[in-house]
Design a protein around this motif. Structure first.
Motif, short mmCIF file in Angstrom:
data_model
loop_
_atom_site.label_atom_id
_atom_site.label_comp_id
_atom_site.label_asym_id
_atom_site.label_seq_id
_atom_site.Cartn_x
_atom_site.Cartn_y
_atom_site.Cartn_z
N THR A 460 -11.24 12.78 -5.98
CA THR A 460 -10.49 14.03 -5.99
C THR A 460 -9.52 14.01 -4.81
N PRO A 461 -8.43 14.79 -4.83
CA PRO A 461 -7.51 14.77 -3.70
C PRO A 461 -8.21 15.05 -2.39
N GLY A 462 -7.96 14.23 -1.39
CA GLY A 462 -8.68 14.45 -0.13
C GLY A 462 -8.04 13.79 1.09
N CYS A 463 -7.04 14.35 1.64
CA CYS A 463 -6.31 15.52 1.14
C CYS A 463 -4.84 15.15 0.93
N GLN A 464 -4.14 15.92 0.16
CA GLN A 464 -2.72 15.70 -0.07
C GLN A 464 -1.93 16.63 0.84
N GLY A 480 7.70 19.90 4.78
CA GLY A 480 7.16 19.14 3.67
C GLY A 480 6.92 17.68 4.00
N TYR A 481 6.61 17.39 5.26
CA TYR A 481 6.40 16.01 5.69
C TYR A 481 5.10 15.47 5.10
N VAL A 482 5.15 14.29 4.46
CA VAL A 482 3.95 13.65 3.94
C VAL A 482 3.24 12.97 5.10
N THR A 484 0.69 10.73 7.44
CA THR A 484 0.46 9.29 7.47
C THR A 484 -1.03 8.98 7.36
N PHE A 485 -1.35 7.96 6.57
CA PHE A 485 -2.72 7.48 6.46
C PHE A 485 -2.70 5.96 6.43
N LYS A 486 -3.48 5.37 7.36
CA LYS A 486 -3.53 3.91 7.48
C LYS A 486 -2.13 3.32 7.66
N GLY A 487 -1.33 3.99 8.49
CA GLY A 487 -0.02 3.47 8.84
C GLY A 487 1.07 3.70 7.82
N LYS A 488 0.78 4.41 6.72
CA LYS A 488 1.78 4.63 5.68
C LYS A 488 1.85 6.11 5.32
N LYS A 489 3.03 6.58 4.95
CA LYS A 489 3.16 7.94 4.44
C LYS A 489 2.66 7.94 2.99
N GLN A 490 1.45 8.43 2.80
CA GLN A 490 0.88 8.39 1.46
C GLN A 490 -0.17 9.50 1.31
N LEU A 491 -0.32 9.93 0.06
CA LEU A 491 -1.34 10.91 -0.26
C LEU A 491 -2.69 10.21 -0.40
N ARG A 492 -3.76 11.01 -0.47
CA ARG A 492 -5.10 10.41 -0.47
C ARG A 492 -5.98 11.03 -1.54
N PHE A 493 -6.89 10.22 -2.04
CA PHE A 493 -7.99 10.66 -2.90
C PHE A 493 -9.28 10.18 -2.27
N ALA A 494 -10.36 10.90 -2.53
CA ALA A 494 -11.64 10.55 -1.93
C ALA A 494 -12.74 10.55 -2.97
N PRO A 495 -13.69 9.59 -2.92
CA PRO A 495 -14.84 9.61 -3.83
C PRO A 495 -15.60 10.92 -3.67
N PHE A 496 -16.08 11.45 -4.80
CA PHE A 496 -16.59 12.83 -4.77
C PHE A 496 -17.57 13.07 -5.91
N TYR A 497 -18.67 13.77 -5.60
CA TYR A 497 -19.61 14.21 -6.62
C TYR A 497 -19.52 15.72 -6.73
N ARG A 535 4.99 16.46 -10.49
CA ARG A 535 5.64 16.11 -9.23
C ARG A 535 5.95 17.36 -8.41
N CYS A 536 5.82 17.22 -7.12
CA CYS A 536 6.11 18.33 -6.20
C CYS A 536 7.53 18.16 -5.68
N THR A 537 8.20 19.25 -5.43
CA THR A 537 9.58 19.18 -4.93
C THR A 537 9.63 18.51 -3.55
N LYS A 538 8.50 18.51 -2.83
CA LYS A 538 8.45 17.86 -1.53
C LYS A 538 8.16 16.37 -1.64
N ASN A 539 7.82 15.91 -2.83
CA ASN A 539 7.45 14.50 -3.01
C ASN A 539 7.84 14.05 -4.42
N GLU A 540 9.11 14.21 -4.76
CA GLU A 540 9.56 13.99 -6.13
C GLU A 540 9.43 12.53 -6.57
#
Length: 623
Positions: A460-464, A480-482, A484-497, A535-540
């Protein structure tokens, strides 16, 4: 023997007398306390003394003298004083809680750091402490009050309120005490005392009663776990996806409202809840209170897995016999309607520790309701056709049996330096206010990826996080700045129950044929390509609800899956999932013999399949 019997009788009479006298006897060390609080509820038979928990002088003749040496006027379990109160009698339990993630929150703080500034080589928790990890190595946990950056401030102003280190006196319907009281004393929606002590009547913030709850109910778990992953909502069959407060009953939002003015509607509940089980019937005290070791991620502390009670495809549940009368299962079950005893065969957790309420009875796995006393039978799936499909070795139970997974896409965090916000850890208002909005929320379908154990599980998104920073003069230094995660501008998902388990699994064709389950989100397909559409207008440039696309017949991931060793399914794995549809379209049942071995796609070239595929045996297909 007669003298021993007399002593036992005298002790029993003494306990009855103490219980009848409110929080202790009408004289002695509690005399001064009861002169004002005569109708206060008795905490429990094991807690007869007021001053041993609260401090003070129970024999003083005035309120001022009685209260002068109190170290805990309101809450003896507050971490600031719990070593003098709860910990003085319960050092084993206190040691576990102090190191447990529900108190330290080290995992939450670490993940915030990974999003905002990155780690600095130090471990931070709710308060400074020296703990030990699972290997016995000393771990210094620094207080998050020392983390003087946006990570520390976001935790202190936004996340900390839900967790047990501090009292939540602000939120309607989900307030709780700090420390042990967060779970072991009842709380009503207004955090007001409503017991029989007239001197405390309707005062707050406080527990609704002075009577201790040794075994917390689902309402206690709901106080905190109704936000973020919302597992308490999912388990009970609730969803707060209609936050526009659109009328759903009688012209009003509903069927119920919860904290934060959220409109909660109904979805099918988790099967365990539907059958009558409570959260603590599955979760051990070590899951909740900790086991004495300091962990950085929740999945290291939680010791239970579905396979403990249901078995795996190849192995039945494991058990261990109680051989001593002082084993933990015997001690913990002392307050259950049915006590465990030597000779019983107790089911063990994934960490090899016995449950205190799950045992083998008449050759079946039985689960005792810790509060209800009901005995539930756990179905063992070992060797069943649906669970021995070749190629499904890595599937976690939740990949097939989750019915709904809360997914909150597009988390827009605004940090306004021109406004003030409450720092709940420091206990003061300071410059800088955080607010959040979201783009889109859904429950189904949900994406799958490899989790930290190498199993295929929901994510699930964790976190965008899209960050906007407003400077004191009102100008925007970031919009609307994306993050940074692990040195890159990127969104994240996380394992989830999600805690919304169904008895029936997702259909084979549904999972294998819908690219959304592999992380492509809402999409359109073309020749050799899959494009995301949300798509989000901040991250088209990149879709919100997916983490990969297909271009030129090749799968390309563009978002991260958090947790060590986690990742999306790669190009080869994704195509293997889709290729199975060649067989699933006709062979729809899991007990079909073709799924007992690796699929042989060359069989499609034999005479029978050629006739079927060309339509010359249409009636055979229908049969």
């Amino acid at each position: 023997m007669n003298r021993i019997s007399d002593v036992v009788l005298m002790l029993a009479v003494a306990v009855m007398f103490l219980s009848a006298a409110g929080c202790g006897s009408s004289g002695g060390e509690n005399a001064s306390c009861l002169s004002c609080h005569g109708k206060i509820e008795h905490a429990s038979p094991a807690h007869p003394s007021c001053v041993s928990c609260h401090g003070g002088d129970g024999r003083a003749r005035s309120k001022e003298d009685a209260h002068r040496t109190m170290f805990a006027p309101r809450n003896p379990s507050d971490p600031a004083v719990w070593e003098k109160s709860c910990g003085a009698c319960h050092p084993y339990q206190l040691g576990r809680v102090r190191s447990g993630l529900m108190y330290t929150n080290t995992g939450i703080i670490r993940n915030i750091q990974l999003t905002w500034e990155g780690e600095d080589g130090r471990r931070y928790g709710a308060r400074q402490d020296d703990l030990y990890d699972a290997e016995g190595k000393r771990v210094r946990v620094n207080g998050v009050a020392e983390l003087n950056n946006l990570s520390g401030e976001l935790y202190r102003k936004f996340c900390s309120l839900c967790h047990v280190g501090i009292e939540n006196r602000y939120a309607w319907g989900v307030g709780h005490g700090s420390g042990c009281a967060a779970c072991h004393f009842p709380r009503n929606a207004d955090s007001a005392y409503e017991g029989s002590d007239l001197t405390m009547r309707l005062r707050g913030p406080a527990a609704s009663s002075h009577r201790m709850e040794g075994l917390p109910g689902n309402d206690v778990c709901f106080r905190c776990h109704n936000r973020s992953g919302r597992i308490a909502l999912s388990y009970l069959g609730l969803n707060d996806g209609n936050n526009g407060l659109v009328p759903t009953r009688g012209g009003f939002p509903g069927p119920q409202l919860t904290s934060g003015n959220r409109n909660v509607t109904s979805i099918p509940p988790d099967i365990h809840h539907a059958r009558g089980m409570e959260c603590i019937d599955c979760h051990t005290s070590r899951d909740i209170m900790g086991d004495g070791y300091a962990y950085e991620n929740l999945y290291h502390q939680v010791e239970i897995r579905c396979e403990d009670c249901h078995g795996s495809a190849t192995s039945p549940p494991r058990w261990r016999e109680i051989v001593r009368e002082n084993e933990e299962a015997v001690r913990e079950s002392a307050r259950y309607p049915v006590q465990m005893r030597p000779g019983m065969r107790m089911i063990v957790t994934a960490k090899g520790r016995p449950y205190s309420n799950v045992f083998v009875k008449d050759g079946r796995v039985a689960v005792l309701g810790k509060r209800s006393g009901r005995v539930f039978t756990s179905k063992v799936i070992t060797g069943s056709p649906a669970h021995t499909v070749v190629g499904h070795d890595r599937l976690e139970c939740t990949a097939c049996h989750s019915r709904a997974v809360p997914q909150c896409y597009g988390c827009h965090t605004k940090y306004d330096k021109g406004r003030t916000g409450t720092d709940f850890i420091k206990g003061m208002d300071t410059p800088g206010l955080f607010t959040e909005t979201e783009d889109y929320r859904m429950l189904y379908p949900f994406p799958l990826a490899l989790n930290q154990r190498g199993g295929i599980a929901p994510v699930t998104p964790g976190c965008q996080t899209f960050v906007t920073v407003v400077e004191p003069d009102g100008t925007l230094s970031r919009e609307g700045y994306v993050s940074t995660f692990k040195g890159k501008k990127q969104l994240r998902f996380a394992p989830f129950y999600s805690h919304n388990t169904g008895e029936r699994a997702i259909g084979c064709g549904e999972c294998h044929a819908n690219p959304a389950f592999l992380g492509f989100g809402q999409h359109v397909t073309g020749k050799g390509r899959i494009d995301g559409t949300l798509r989000c207008t901040k991250n088209e440039a990149k879709p919100l609800d997916g983490f990969q696309t297909m271009e030129g017949g090749l799968v390309r991931a563009f978002s991260a899956i958090t947790r060590e060793n986690s990742r999306p399914l790669n190009d080869t794995e994704a195509k293997r999932v889709w290729r199975a549809n060649l067989c699933i379209v006709c062979h729809t049942r899991a007990d079909d013999p073709i799924y007992r071995k690796e699929l042989d796609y060359r069989a499609l070239d034999d005479a029978l399949h050629r006739r079927l595929l060309t339509g010359s045996a249409g009636r055979a297909v229908a049969r």
